[in-house]
Design a protein around this motif. Structure first.
Motif, PDB file in Angstrom:
ATOM      1  N   LYS A  84     -56.539  11.857  47.619  1.00  0.00           N
ATOM      2  CA  LYS A  84     -56.148  11.132  46.595  1.00  0.00           C
ATOM      3  C   LYS A  84     -57.336  10.467  45.602  1.00  0.00           C
ATOM      4  O   LYS A  84     -57.871   9.990  46.289  1.00  0.00           O
ATOM      5  N   CYS A  85     -57.352  10.331  44.431  1.00  0.00           N
ATOM      6  CA  CYS A  85     -58.445   9.504  43.767  1.00  0.00           C
ATOM      7  C   CYS A  85     -57.963   8.142  43.597  1.00  0.00           C
ATOM      8  O   CYS A  85     -56.874   7.818  43.171  1.00  0.00           O
ATOM      9  N   PRO A  86     -58.969   7.316  44.348  1.00  0.00           N
ATOM     10  CA  PRO A  86     -58.518   6.059  44.022  1.00  0.00           C
ATOM     11  C   PRO A  86     -58.542   4.991  42.709  1.00  0.00           C
ATOM     12  O   PRO A  86     -58.147   3.928  42.460  1.00  0.00           O
ATOM     13  N   TYR A  87     -59.222   5.981  41.727  1.00  0.00           N
ATOM     14  CA  TYR A  87     -59.380   5.574  40.570  1.00  0.00           C
ATOM     15  C   TYR A  87     -58.168   5.775  39.274  1.00  0.00           C
ATOM     16  O   TYR A  87     -57.535   5.189  38.654  1.00  0.00           O
ATOM     17  N   CYS A  88     -58.015   7.332  39.348  1.00  0.00           N
ATOM     18  CA  CYS A  88     -57.141   7.967  38.474  1.00  0.00           C
ATOM     19  C   CYS A  88     -55.805   8.428  39.087  1.00  0.00           C
ATOM     20  O   CYS A  88     -54.713   8.728  38.200  1.00  0.00           O
ATOM     21  N   GLY A  89     -55.768   8.372  40.430  1.00  0.00           N
ATOM     22  CA  GLY A  89     -54.623   8.589  40.945  1.00  0.00           C
ATOM     23  C   GLY A  89     -54.268  10.034  41.244  1.00  0.00           C
ATOM     24  O   GLY A  89     -53.236  10.596  41.741  1.00  0.00           O
ATOM     25  N   THR A  90     -55.114  11.079  40.753  1.00  0.00           N
ATOM     26  CA  THR A  90     -54.980  12.548  41.224  1.00  0.00           C
ATOM     27  C   THR A  90     -55.127  12.968  42.419  1.00  0.00           C
ATOM     28  O   THR A  90     -55.715  12.390  43.065  1.00  0.00           O
ATOM     29  N   VAL A  91     -53.792  13.636  42.799  1.00  0.00           N
ATOM     30  CA  VAL A  91     -53.743  14.069  44.092  1.00  0.00           C
ATOM     31  C   VAL A  91     -54.182  15.370  44.404  1.00  0.00           C
ATOM     32  O   VAL A  91     -53.864  16.417  43.525  1.00  0.00           O
ATOM     33  N   PRO A 126     -65.186  16.485  44.648  1.00  0.00           N
ATOM     34  CA  PRO A 126     -64.842  15.189  43.743  1.00  0.00           C
ATOM     35  C   PRO A 126     -63.758  15.452  43.064  1.00  0.00           C
ATOM     36  O   PRO A 126     -62.996  16.496  43.237  1.00  0.00           O
ATOM     37  N   CYS A 127     -62.997  14.181  42.528  1.00  0.00           N
ATOM     38  CA  CYS A 127     -61.971  14.233  41.690  1.00  0.00           C
ATOM     39  C   CYS A 127     -62.183  15.122  40.710  1.00  0.00           C
ATOM     40  O   CYS A 127     -63.001  15.142  39.850  1.00  0.00           O
ATOM     41  N   PRO A 128     -61.135  16.144  40.401  1.00  0.00           N
ATOM     42  CA  PRO A 128     -61.246  17.177  39.504  1.00  0.00           C
ATOM     43  C   PRO A 128     -61.095  16.408  37.979  1.00  0.00           C
ATOM     44  O   PRO A 128     -61.546  16.968  36.923  1.00  0.00           O
ATOM     45  N   GLU A 129     -60.401  15.304  37.789  1.00  0.00           N
ATOM     46  CA  GLU A 129     -60.164  14.541  36.669  1.00  0.00           C
ATOM     47  C   GLU A 129     -61.211  13.779  36.212  1.00  0.00           C
ATOM     48  O   GLU A 129     -61.791  13.633  35.082  1.00  0.00           O
ATOM     49  N   CYS A 130     -61.959  13.123  37.070  1.00  0.00           N
ATOM     50  CA  CYS A 130     -62.776  11.791  36.819  1.00  0.00           C
ATOM     51  C   CYS A 130     -64.140  11.939  37.515  1.00  0.00           C
ATOM     52  O   CYS A 130     -64.973  11.076  37.277  1.00  0.00           O
ATOM     53  N   GLY A 131     -64.319  12.835  38.524  1.00  0.00           N
ATOM     54  CA  GLY A 131     -65.395  13.125  39.174  1.00  0.00           C
ATOM     55  C   GLY A 131     -65.587  11.931  40.355  1.00  0.00           C
ATOM     56  O   GLY A 131     -66.675  12.158  41.023  1.00  0.00           O
TER      57      GLY A 131
HETATM   58 ZN   LIG Z   1     -60.188  10.616  39.618  1.00  0.00          ZN
END
Ligand SMILES: [Zn+2]
Ligand SMILES: [Zn+2]
Length: 363
Positions: A24-31, A6-11
């Motif tokens: 890439k995370c579609p919610y917070c943009g983390t790559v 999962p996204c390391p920032e928001c899961g």
């Molecule tokens: Zn995220």
């Protein structure tokens, strides 16, 4: 079997991003860069499946997961699969709004591997613009569609097959020889000419061959002649193990050429090639009565997904598509001709011809 990353920032669930060649995370943009570690965490290795075993036990290797949602287009019959809970409004293949939920008694075979998108939508839009620019006499409506319509990224289903073949062949090999004949020509004179004959001798031989990753498309959504023009997809070298991360946010077409049918088509292709390989071994100048006995062994298959960019549009009552290979960028398209533009060009040419003619008359 399939792991999670999962996204390391928001899961949230990550999605494949073609431009960044990363998740890439579609919610917070983390790559999250695509690395060996991520790949190992997410996927199993790309493995070949035994064909005979899969045909005996058709329920194995199925199941896309609970979030899978399928719709079928009532216009072009393509079936789209969404694994991320998205609901489509229009068919990605032809643009038609008449889509209905598709229920199949048996679940589709899950892909083993995937060729992720390499060319981004921006790059493809530039290429489509160039492609359109070189098309004279295309209606302006096409220009509009090609430049502004939604570009769809779609994963198409393919089957790839491997097999060993051993074959024996018998044939009559023909050797040319020439004799000189005399004959009388039309005016009664004696002439000579060379005449070709064939001496037939029986011949036989055997061969072994390995078929590696022979492709059979399983799509009905993309027009076959366009697909042929944008192939190949480098499935022997650049496949990744399938994980839902690659297809989240993209449309996947469900195959409508099933494994049994695809295996038959593959066998026909192989039979033709084995025959051609045997024919090449026959000595002499020509041959006849070629008989081939072949046995296939170790037949395996993979169900793979390959990326294309699509613009589908309707002009008059016809569907037209522009298709681009999402990995190599190769592009092919259909377009209508504008009879208004052609008519104007013809009239202009006639006017010039008449002017030239009248100038010549008066000179
Ligand atoms: Zn995220
Ligand atoms: Zn459609």
């Amino acid at each position: 079997m399939v792991g999670k990353h999962p996204c390391p920032e928001c899961g949230a669930n990550l999605e494949w991003n073609a431009r960044a060649q990363s998740l890439k995370c579609p919610y917070c943009g983390t790559v999250v860069p695509w690395s060996e570690e991520v790949r190992e965490e997410l996927g199993q290795a790309v493995v070949e499946q035994d064909l005979a075993e899969a045909l005996r036990n058709p329920q194995n290797g199925r199941g896309w997961g609970p979030q899978r949602y399928e719709v079928q287009c009532q216009n072009c019959r393509a079936i789209s699969v969404f694994v991320d809970g998205r609901v489509a409004q229009r068919c990605d293949f032809c643009g038609s709004p008449s889509i209905v939920a598709h229920e199949e008694r048996s679940d589709a075979i899950t892909p083993q591997s995937i060729l992720p998108f390499k060319v981004s939508d921006g790059q493809i839009r530039d290429r489509i613009r160039q492609w359109y620019g070189s098309r004279w006499f295309a209606p302006n409506k096409l220009k509009h569609a090609a430049l502004t319509d939604t570009l769809h990224g779609v994963y198409l289903p393919y089957w790839t097959f491997d097999a060993h073949v051993s074959a024996r062949w018998q044939a009559e090999a023909g050797y040319y020889y020439y004799t000189t004949e005399t004959y009388r020509d039309a005016s009664g004179n004696t002439q000579t000419r060379e005449v070709r004959h064939v001496r037939w001798e029986s011949a036989s031989g055997s061969l072994r061959h390995f078929f590696d990753d022979a492709l059979v498309p399983g799509t009905v959504g993309v027009h076959t002649d366009l697909l042929r023009q944008v192939e190949p997809f480098p499935t022997t070298t650049d496949l990744q193990p399938y994980t839902p991360e690659f297809v989240r946010g993209w449309t996947v077409e469900r195959y409508q050429v099933d494994l049994r049918k695809a295996a038959q088509l593959n066998e026909q292709d192989m039979d033709a090639e084995v025959r051609a390989l045997c024919a090449r071994q026959i000595p002499g100048d020509t041959y006849r009565n070629l008989q081939v006995q072949r046995t296939y062994s170790g037949r395996t298959f993979k169900h793979v997904l390959v990326p294309v960019w699509l613009v589908g549009y309707t002009y008059g009552s016809q569907n037209y598509q522009i298709v681009a290979n999402g990995y190599t960028g190769a592009i092919a398209g259909e377009r209508p001709y504008s009879w208004v533009k052609i008519g104007l060009a013809v009239v202009a040419a006639l006017i010039i011809a008449v002017l030239v003619w009248s100038v010549a008359q008066n000179a």
